[in-house]
Motif scaffolding. Structure first.
Motif, mmCIF file in Angstrom:
data_model
loop_
_atom_site.group_PDB
_atom_site.id
_atom_site.type_symbol
_atom_site.label_atom_id
_atom_site.label_comp_id
_atom_site.label_asym_id
_atom_site.label_seq_id
_atom_site.Cartn_x
_atom_site.Cartn_y
_atom_site.Cartn_z
ATOM 1 N N SER A 190 0.829 -1.210 0.000
ATOM 2 C CA SER A 190 0.000 0.000 0.000
ATOM 3 C C SER A 190 0.863 1.259 0.000
ATOM 4 C CB SER A 190 -0.928 0.001 1.212
ATOM 5 O OG SER A 190 -0.191 0.059 2.423
ATOM 6 N N ILE A 191 1.997 1.223 0.714
ATOM 7 C CA ILE A 191 2.896 2.373 0.726
ATOM 8 C C ILE A 191 3.520 2.576 -0.651
ATOM 9 C CG2 ILE A 191 5.032 3.299 1.691
ATOM 10 C CD1 ILE A 191 2.625 3.455 3.546
ATOM 11 N N TYR A 192 3.864 1.488 -1.315
ATOM 12 C CA TYR A 192 4.446 1.602 -2.654
ATOM 13 C C TYR A 192 3.457 2.251 -3.624
ATOM 14 C CZ TYR A 192 6.163 0.160 -7.245
ATOM 15 O OH TYR A 192 6.576 0.157 -8.548
ATOM 16 N N LEU A 193 2.204 1.830 -3.579
ATOM 17 C CA LEU A 193 1.196 2.420 -4.472
ATOM 18 C C LEU A 193 0.932 3.882 -4.118
ATOM 19 C CD1 LEU A 193 -1.313 -0.582 -4.613
ATOM 20 C CD2 LEU A 193 0.388 0.069 -6.329
ATOM 21 N N GLU A 194 0.891 4.179 -2.829
ATOM 22 C CA GLU A 194 0.652 5.558 -2.404
ATOM 23 C C GLU A 194 1.822 6.461 -2.787
ATOM 24 O OE1 GLU A 194 -0.656 7.898 1.694
ATOM 25 O OE2 GLU A 194 0.537 6.075 1.808
ATOM 26 N N ARG A 195 3.032 5.949 -2.638
ATOM 27 C CA ARG A 195 4.226 6.746 -2.966
ATOM 28 C C ARG A 195 4.263 7.069 -4.453
ATOM 29 N NH1 ARG A 195 9.124 4.146 -0.285
ATOM 30 N NH2 ARG A 195 8.361 5.294 1.528
ATOM 31 N N ASN A 196 3.852 6.140 -5.293
ATOM 32 C CA ASN A 196 3.829 6.404 -6.735
ATOM 33 C C ASN A 196 2.813 7.477 -7.098
ATOM 34 O OD1 ASN A 196 5.851 4.618 -7.421
ATOM 35 N ND2 ASN A 196 4.457 2.906 -7.780
ATOM 36 N N ARG A 197 1.781 7.628 -6.288
ATOM 37 C CA ARG A 197 0.818 8.703 -6.547
ATOM 38 C C ARG A 197 1.356 10.059 -6.098
ATOM 39 N NH1 ARG A 197 -2.874 4.631 -4.718
ATOM 40 N NH2 ARG A 197 -2.845 5.514 -2.617
ATOM 41 N N VAL A 198 2.276 10.066 -5.157
ATOM 42 C CA VAL A 198 2.831 11.327 -4.643
ATOM 43 C C VAL A 198 3.961 11.827 -5.536
ATOM 44 C CG1 VAL A 198 4.005 12.423 -2.690
ATOM 45 C CG2 VAL A 198 2.156 10.791 -2.283
ATOM 46 N N TRP A 199 4.875 10.945 -5.928
ATOM 47 C CA TRP A 199 5.996 11.346 -6.774
ATOM 48 C C TRP A 199 6.486 10.159 -7.585
ATOM 49 C CZ3 TRP A 199 10.599 8.724 -5.990
ATOM 50 C CH2 TRP A 199 10.747 8.079 -4.758
ATOM 51 N N THR A 200 7.096 10.481 -8.713
ATOM 52 C CA THR A 200 7.720 9.469 -9.565
ATOM 53 C C THR A 200 9.124 9.934 -9.920
ATOM 54 O OG1 THR A 200 6.886 10.453 -11.615
ATOM 55 C CG2 THR A 200 5.500 8.786 -10.545
ATOM 56 N N VAL A 201 9.957 8.995 -10.335
ATOM 57 C CA VAL A 201 11.341 9.323 -10.686
ATOM 58 C C VAL A 201 11.388 10.261 -11.880
ATOM 59 C CG1 VAL A 201 13.556 8.350 -11.387
ATOM 60 C CG2 VAL A 201 12.125 7.124 -9.768
ATOM 61 N N HIS A 202 10.485 10.059 -12.837
ATOM 62 C CA HIS A 202 10.476 10.918 -14.020
ATOM 63 C C HIS A 202 10.157 12.367 -13.650
ATOM 64 C CE1 HIS A 202 10.065 12.002 -18.233
ATOM 65 N NE2 HIS A 202 8.914 12.561 -17.958
ATOM 66 N N GLU A 203 9.260 12.570 -12.709
ATOM 67 C CA GLU A 203 8.930 13.931 -12.285
ATOM 68 C C GLU A 203 10.097 14.595 -11.563
ATOM 69 O OE1 GLU A 203 4.098 13.455 -11.513
ATOM 70 O OE2 GLU A 203 5.519 13.291 -9.846
ATOM 71 N N LEU A 204 10.845 13.836 -10.790
ATOM 72 C CA LEU A 204 11.952 14.412 -10.032
ATOM 73 C C LEU A 204 13.168 14.699 -10.904
ATOM 74 C CD1 LEU A 204 11.827 12.220 -6.803
ATOM 75 C CD2 LEU A 204 10.803 14.454 -7.193
ATOM 76 N N LYS A 205 13.319 13.979 -12.014
ATOM 77 C CA LYS A 205 14.449 14.181 -12.913
ATOM 78 C C LYS A 205 15.764 14.068 -12.140
ATOM 79 C CE LYS A 205 11.689 17.137 -15.910
ATOM 80 N NZ LYS A 205 11.521 18.456 -16.530
ATOM 81 N N GLY A 206 15.890 12.948 -11.425
ATOM 82 C CA GLY A 206 17.064 12.765 -10.589
ATOM 83 C C GLY A 206 18.348 12.587 -11.355
#
Length: 610
Positions: free
Chosen positions: A325-341
């Motif tokens: 559930s935390i993994y699914l919730e975290r993907n709704r908050v941020w993604t690697v593509h959005e952060l451009k790490g």
């Protein structure tokens, strides 16, 4: 300064150049056309899509002899030392798994706030590496540790030469041959146990220092499982011996290990316990492919004992469901593509660029990366020109129009807001971790952010403020209790301040008060931004607030060093006010006089008489 992809490529190249056998070279991947055209060594697949990516113990590593293991040239030894230094700086660990010490810092040495503020080596020792979120670096660290373990085993545990008339693979009749075969079993048994122990320690070190919960953590968990599963798989030593033949010194004879059923049985028992601990820890971490990992664990338990497996599966099922559930919730908050790490850390949009919009302040980066670093991103960064914070246009040297400048500013603001959103989410402790583990999660998110925005002073400042207020459970609770008590006594406030500046112990990553870590973060920030008055003033304020007595001179040293490396009017004003509070009017006038000579406000200020 902390471009993770750059360090991954360097490590991979040094590993290939330092390989001693064909087996080690093959673990480094195949040559890319670009590297072949350059005439240099190839880089392995950075996507790490292979089953084990060279981190498993190979049969050839068991057959090395001491001559081959010590045949490294001076250049290869230099590559090894460079690899050790990169792992110390980026991951904060030595090759033996202990926390890295920098400069002249000694083991168990006490590091106080003043030494952290004035020495970058002390700051690095307290904070550890800033690239501990890189799974690619950790897997390369494990590969290097595997190579070192096989070479050390070849030197420490020699294979006895065969007696006359010995024929491998045949039932021995002679007592001498039987005794030799038993000694051969013992030698290879010690070798494989030593290698497996050191490689297991390398995996545990990676998990302990942050690889277990980093982005793409599924790669290291699955490879750890594959490594332990390989303990009982059949091995073709004959093929490995043939591949080593051309690398062995002249006259060397490779004796293959005989069958060892007793050791195989004990290994299977160790494998069972080790796999259970890995699976049980892994299913509690949010990661890609968690459902498949859970199914593997469930099948593993039921394959050994259906009744025990049912009990253990029921015990760990809620933890797996919570991690999912935390993994699914975290993907709704941020993604690697959005952060451009993967972006290169470049100065903010408009800094030190000719033709920028009038009225935009610059940070005076000078040689710290300004337009040059920006040009690198615009030319080859995965995210490209404008998406990388306007680096493409900034590095090209072309004037920015108002619309281009505003668009790049907006892109940069959006990306920064995504990083802040991620940090805010991690601060809520969604995984319901202990205070120490939760602090590690939040600290990892901030360290990953500064790798992408090392040229932005506000990122370092936000991290330092979190470290000061919430970075450690003991100090944070002390400060919180003192702040929430309306009638807090001065003695309580003194106790809180003392807890914040508890000295750190070199070699203990969890030691040190909140203020020590906050000062260390600001010190690392000023290494990337030596002209940032914000970071220097924030560090001086922390030292002034929490140090007592004569130790308060440390805050003055911080601003004195700042105006020495980056003399500005603002820096001298801040220094003068600080000196006035602690050393009096005469000392403040001396600062003002020094400022007039340094800043050359008027020609007469250069006169020695003044």
């Amino acid at each position: 300064p902390y471009a993770v992809t750059h360090y991954v490529q360097l490590v991979d190249m040094f590993l290939r150049l330092g390989a001693l056998t064909q087996d080690e070279e093959e673990q480094c991947g195949t040559a890319s056309p670009a590297m072949i055209a350059m005439g240099t060594s190839a880089l392995s697949n950075l996507a790490l899509t292979t089953t084990d990516q060279g981190v498993a113990v190979t049969p050839a590593s068991m057959l090395l002899n001491a001559d081959l293991a010590t045949s490294a040239t001076e250049r290869q030894k230099m590559y090894d030392s460079k690899l050790d230094r990169i792992f110390q700086m980026c991951l904060g660990v030595n090759m033996d798994g202990s926390p890295a010490l920098h400069g002249e810092v000694q083991t168990s040495q006490t590091i106080d706030a003043e030494s952290v503020a004035t020495s970058i080596d002390s700051a690095r020792t307290v904070m550890g590496g800033l690239c501990k979120h890189s799974i690619e670096l950790w897997l390369l660290f494990i590969r290097k540790r595997t190579w070192d373990a096989s070479r050390a085993a070849a030197v420490e545990i020699a294979i006895p030469p065969p007696p006359p008339g010995y024929t491998p693979g045949v039932a021995q009749v002679s007592v001498i041959h039987q005794q030799y075969e038993e000694s051969l079993r013992s030698a290879y048994r010690q070798r494989i146990d030593l290698i497996r122990e050191k490689v297991t320690q390398a995996y545990e070190t990676a998990l302990e220092f942050g690889a277990g919960f980093a982005q793409n953590n599924h790669l290291i968990w699955k490879r750890y499982v594959n490594f332990v599963k390989s303990w009982t798989e059949p091995v073709n030593y004959s093929a490995a011996a043939m591949s080593l033949a051309s690398w062995m010194p002249q006259g060397s004879v490779t004796v293959l290990p005989p069958a060892d059923p007793a050791h195989d049985h004990s290994t299977s028992q160790k494998q069972l316990a080790q796999l259970r601990t890995i699976y049980q820890r892994g299913v509690t971490h949010p990661m890609t492919g968690l459902d498949q990992f859970w199914q593997e664990y469930e099948a593993f338990e039921r394959s050994h004992s259906d009744s025990l497996g049912t009990i253990l599966v029921a015990e760990w099922l809620p933890k797996y469901q919570h991690a999912r559930s935390i993994y699914l919730e975290r993907n709704r908050v941020w993604t690697v593509h959005e952060l451009k790490g993967g972006r290169l850390a470049v100065p903010p949009v408009g800094c030190n660029v000719e033709g920028a919009v009038a009225g935009v302040s610059t940070s005076g980066m000078g040689t710290m990366g300004g337009t040059g670093a920006a040009g690198v991103v615009g030319a080859g960064d995965d995210f490209g020109g404008e998406a990388a914070g306007g680096a493409g246009a900034a590095g090209s040297g072309k004037p920015l129009s108002d619309s281009e400048y505003m668009a790049q500013m907006e892109d940069e603001r959006v990306v920064l807001s995504k990083w802040r959103r991620r940090a805010a989410y991690e601060r809520t402790n969604p995984e319901r971790l202990s205070a120490t583990d939760h602090a590690s999660r939040v600290r990892a998110s901030y360290s990953e952010e500064v790798c992408a925005f090392a040229r932005h002073p506000e990122v370092w400042y936000e991290w330092s403020q979190w470290e000061l207020l919430h970075g450690g459970s003991v100090a944070a609770s002390t400060v919180s209790n003192s702040a929430n008590t309306s009638d807090a006594q001065p003695s309580n406030q003194g106790t809180a301040s003392a807890a914040l500046i508890t000295p750190a112990k070199a070699g203990d990553a969890k030691s040190g008060g909140n203020a020590i870590r906050a000062v260390a973060v600001l010190g690392l920030g000023m290494e990337s931004l030596p002209d940032s008055a914000l970071l220097a003033q924030a560090q001086a304020e922390i030292l002034e607030r929490h140090l007592a007595g004569e130790s308060k001179v440390a805050c003055i040293k911080v601003l004195e060093q700042f105006v020495k490396r980056s003399p500005t009017t603002l820096g001298f004003v801040l220094l003068q006010r600080l000196v006035r509070r602690h050393q009096g009017v005469d000392a403040a006038r001396s600062v003002f006089s020094n400022a007039r000579r340094t800043l050359q406000v008027r020609e007469e200020d250069l006169s020695s008489e003044n």
